[in-house]
Design a protein around this motif. Sequence first.
Motif: not given
Length: 174
Positions: A78-86
């Motif tokens: 999940a790529r948001g405005l501040l970074g990506t979590d996986s």
Amino acid sequence: MGRRFTHAAAGSHDIHWAGERRSAIGVAFLLFTALFAMDAGFGGLDVTRGALWTGLAGLVFVILHPPRVSVRPGLLSARGLLGTDSVRTDSLVSVRWSDGVAQRMVLRDTDGGRVEIDPTVLVRNPAMWRHLDADTRTSIRRGTLLCGSTALRQLAERIDRETARTVFKVSGLQ
């Protein structure tokens, strides 16, 4: 810490993301325009108030901006405005529903990765669900998924209901 997602492997992404992003931009722009025009119309617009309305519209955009969710074999990002979590979907430890105003699904893996997504993304994107479902079955077979079978079953039932509803609607049986 989030891991990088590469599009080299066959995967799926949220096909509705671009439209949701456009909606977030539109809402923020309309709010900014309305506040700016109202203030200018009443003669109260100055640099400070203009900056305040710009900041408020920016905050609305940040709140409404959807993360870009992608799934490929073994990985959900999940790529948001501040970074990506996986998370490694083939080695999940837990899948839970989070409480709150908006329903969220929280996935955790054996490496400590954590992703929080809107389950509607999976309901609207069957290809993403197929990848995730296959990998969660791998997690169950490996014995790493200790908590989350109920949440996954609830999501599968919801997806089945939506699919049946769509089939009936398209065939004219509804």
